[in-house]
Design a protein around this motif. Structure first.
Motif, PDB file in Angstrom:
ATOM      1  N   ILE A 146      46.331 -14.914 -38.363  1.00 46.78           N
ATOM      2  CA  ILE A 146      47.357 -15.888 -37.661  1.00 46.78           C
ATOM      3  C   ILE A 146      48.588 -15.525 -38.234  1.00 46.78           C
ATOM      4  N   THR A 147      48.983 -15.188 -39.603  1.00 54.63           N
ATOM      5  CA  THR A 147      50.185 -15.093 -40.372  1.00 54.63           C
ATOM      6  C   THR A 147      50.131 -13.426 -40.466  1.00 54.63           C
ATOM      7  N   ARG A 148      49.473 -12.516 -40.307  1.00 51.60           N
ATOM      8  CA  ARG A 148      49.510 -11.223 -40.371  1.00 51.60           C
ATOM      9  C   ARG A 148      49.607 -10.388 -39.126  1.00 51.60           C
ATOM     10  N   TRP A 149      49.738 -11.128 -38.098  1.00 50.49           N
ATOM     11  CA  TRP A 149      49.678 -10.174 -36.711  1.00 50.49           C
ATOM     12  C   TRP A 149      50.586 -10.945 -35.677  1.00 50.49           C
ATOM     13  N   ASN A 150      51.249  -9.964 -35.031  1.00 50.18           N
ATOM     14  CA  ASN A 150      52.081 -10.329 -33.997  1.00 50.18           C
ATOM     15  C   ASN A 150      51.349 -10.452 -32.609  1.00 50.18           C
ATOM     16  N   PHE A 151      51.327 -11.521 -32.255  1.00 51.50           N
ATOM     17  CA  PHE A 151      50.566 -11.955 -30.844  1.00 51.50           C
ATOM     18  C   PHE A 151      51.280 -11.554 -29.487  1.00 51.50           C
ATOM     19  N   SER A 152      52.623 -11.052 -29.767  1.00 55.60           N
ATOM     20  CA  SER A 152      53.038 -10.574 -28.462  1.00 55.60           C
ATOM     21  C   SER A 152      52.635  -9.491 -28.031  1.00 55.60           C
ATOM     22  N   ARG A 153      51.795  -8.682 -28.770  1.00 59.91           N
ATOM     23  CA  ARG A 153      51.184  -7.596 -27.970  1.00 59.91           C
ATOM     24  C   ARG A 153      49.970  -8.127 -26.944  1.00 59.91           C
ATOM     25  N   CYS A 154      49.709  -9.462 -27.075  1.00 57.50           N
ATOM     26  CA  CYS A 154      48.627  -9.928 -26.210  1.00 57.50           C
ATOM     27  C   CYS A 154      49.425 -10.333 -25.022  1.00 57.50           C
TER      28      CYS A 154
END
Length: 164
Positions: A146-154
Motif C-alpha cells: 500500500i505504501t510502495r505502489w502507485n494505484f493510479s495504474r489501476c
C-alpha cells in the motif's frame, strides 16, 4: 452611470483554482499512500460485522475482474466499499456502527480519482459472508504494497475487466 465590478483579485482566483484541484476533494490523481491506511485490526472489525449479519444476505460481486494481484484487489475493495455504503443506508443504529467500522478500513479507495465503474464489469450474486471474506483477503494482499505502489495504474484504461 457607474458600474461596480466584483473585486476578484488574482490572488482570490488562484486560491479558488487551487481549492478546485485540492486532492481530498476530487480524489488524489496519483492514488498513492505515503502512510498505510490499512490498520492492524481490520480482520477483527470484519469478523465482528460478520458475526451479526445474515450469512446468506445476497450481494453482487464482479465476476470478470482480471487477476492482476494489486489492481484486482484494489477494485474488489472499491466494490466492497460501495456495498458498505449501501448497507449503512438501510441498517439499524447498532449495525451501522459495525458497517462504519469496516467501511473506515476500506474507505481509502475513495481518495483516488475513481471514474464510473467500467461498463465491461459483469456481476454475479453471492452471500455477504463471501464478500467479507474476500475483503479480508484483499486487505491482506494490499497491506505490504500500500505504501510502495502507485494505484493510479489501476485507474487507467483499459478497465480491469477488459483484456488489453
Amino acid at each position: 452611470m457607474i458600474v461596480l465590478a466584483p473585486a476578484w483579485s488574482p490572488t482570490i482566483s488562484l486560491l479558488l483554482l487551487l481549492l478546485l484541484f485540492t486532492p481530498g476533494l476530487c480524489g488524489t490523481p496519483d492514488c498513492s499512500f505515503p502512510h498505510s491506511p490499512i490498520s492492524s485490526t481490520f480482520a477483527d472489525k470484519i469478523r465482528k460485522l460478520s458475526d451479526y449479519l445474515l450469512q446468506d444476505y445476497p450481494v453482487t460481486v464482479a465476476s470478470n475482474l482480471l487477476d492482476d494481484k494489486l489492481c484486482g484487489a484494489f477494485w474488489r475493495l472499491v466494490l466492497a466499499q460501495r456495498w458498505m455504503g449501501q448497507l449503512k443506508t438501510v441498517a439499524g443504529s447498532q449495525m451501522q456502527m459495525l458497517l462504519e467500522a469496516v467501511d473506515t478500513e476500506i474507505h481509502f479507495v475513495t481518495l483516488c480519482a475513481l471514474q464510473p465503474l467500467p461498463s465491461c464489469l459483469r456481476f454475479v450474486q453471492t452471500n455477504i459472508s463471501h464478500l467479507l471474506q474476500d475483503t479480508t483477503e484483499q486487505l491482506v494482499a494490499l497491506k505490504p504494497w500500500i505504501t510502495r505502489w502507485n494505484f493510479s495504474r489501476c485507474l487507467e484504461t483499459p478497465p480491469p475487466c477488459c483484456p488489453q
